[in-house]
Motif scaffolding. Sequence first.
Motif, PDB file in Angstrom:
ATOM      1  N   GLN A 133       0.834  -1.199   0.000  1.00  0.00           N
ATOM      2  CA  GLN A 133       0.000   0.000   0.000  1.00  0.00           C
ATOM      3  C   GLN A 133       0.872   1.254   0.000  1.00  0.00           C
ATOM      4  OE1 GLN A 133      -2.636   0.591   3.395  1.00  0.00           O
ATOM      5  NE2 GLN A 133      -4.261   1.050   1.933  1.00  0.00           N
ATOM      6  N   MET A 134       0.444   2.229  -0.795  1.00  0.00           N
ATOM      7  CA  MET A 134       1.149   3.508  -0.865  1.00  0.00           C
ATOM      8  C   MET A 134       0.193   4.619  -0.468  1.00  0.00           C
ATOM      9  SD  MET A 134       3.383   3.173  -4.356  1.00  0.00           S
ATOM     10  CE  MET A 134       2.003   2.689  -5.376  1.00  0.00           C
ATOM     11  N   LEU A 135       0.705   5.597   0.269  1.00  0.00           N
ATOM     12  CA  LEU A 135      -0.055   6.755   0.698  1.00  0.00           C
ATOM     13  C   LEU A 135       0.503   7.977  -0.017  1.00  0.00           C
ATOM     14  CD1 LEU A 135      -1.998   8.320   2.598  1.00  0.00           C
ATOM     15  CD2 LEU A 135      -0.109   8.378   4.243  1.00  0.00           C
ATOM     16  N   PHE A 136      -0.347   8.624  -0.785  1.00  0.00           N
ATOM     17  CA  PHE A 136       0.024   9.863  -1.454  1.00  0.00           C
ATOM     18  C   PHE A 136      -0.631  11.018  -0.711  1.00  0.00           C
ATOM     19  CE2 PHE A 136       0.231   6.616  -4.667  1.00  0.00           C
ATOM     20  CZ  PHE A 136       1.239   6.988  -5.528  1.00  0.00           C
ATOM     21  N   MET A 137       0.104  12.084  -0.520  1.00  0.00           N
ATOM     22  CA  MET A 137      -0.441  13.304   0.070  1.00  0.00           C
ATOM     23  C   MET A 137      -0.251  14.427  -0.942  1.00  0.00           C
ATOM     24  SD  MET A 137       0.896  12.628   3.916  1.00  0.00           S
ATOM     25  CE  MET A 137      -0.088  13.847   4.738  1.00  0.00           C
TER      26      MET A 137
END
Length: 143
Positions: free
Chosen positions: A110-114
């Motif tokens: 899983q990747m979290l982009f902000m």
Amino acid sequence: MTFADQFCETPMNEFNFSGHANIGGTSRAAPGAREITYVLDESLSITPRAQMVVDMMMQLPPKACGDDPYRLNTAQSILKKPCVLLNNIDSGQVVKDHDLIYLHGQGRYQMLFMGAKHVDGSGFYKPENRPKSGLQVPLTRVE
């Protein structure tokens, strides 16, 4: 944690915070992303991890960021206290950060982009300052 070097070996400052996240509508700036507002209303503290940070903080006028003088490796709460380092927050004011969020993938992949940070360094302290130029490089989950 912020670091003085690109390899994250020399700590400078530790910021600890907690509060609430209000997820809003979809973003125009980044398809698939949602607007999010972080409300830091439970805790907010700064811990200097390098003497040069303490020295810098001690150059500020008294009570410009918290009530007490800063000491190495000692956390100081700035919750609802004035702080020139955080967009000149005023006494009693709750810090809010208006950002974007996008999750991609599942589990260990899983990747979290902000939201992409503003090139002029300005923060997301007002709704109109929410990122408008898309997303930044993702953070990945480490287990």
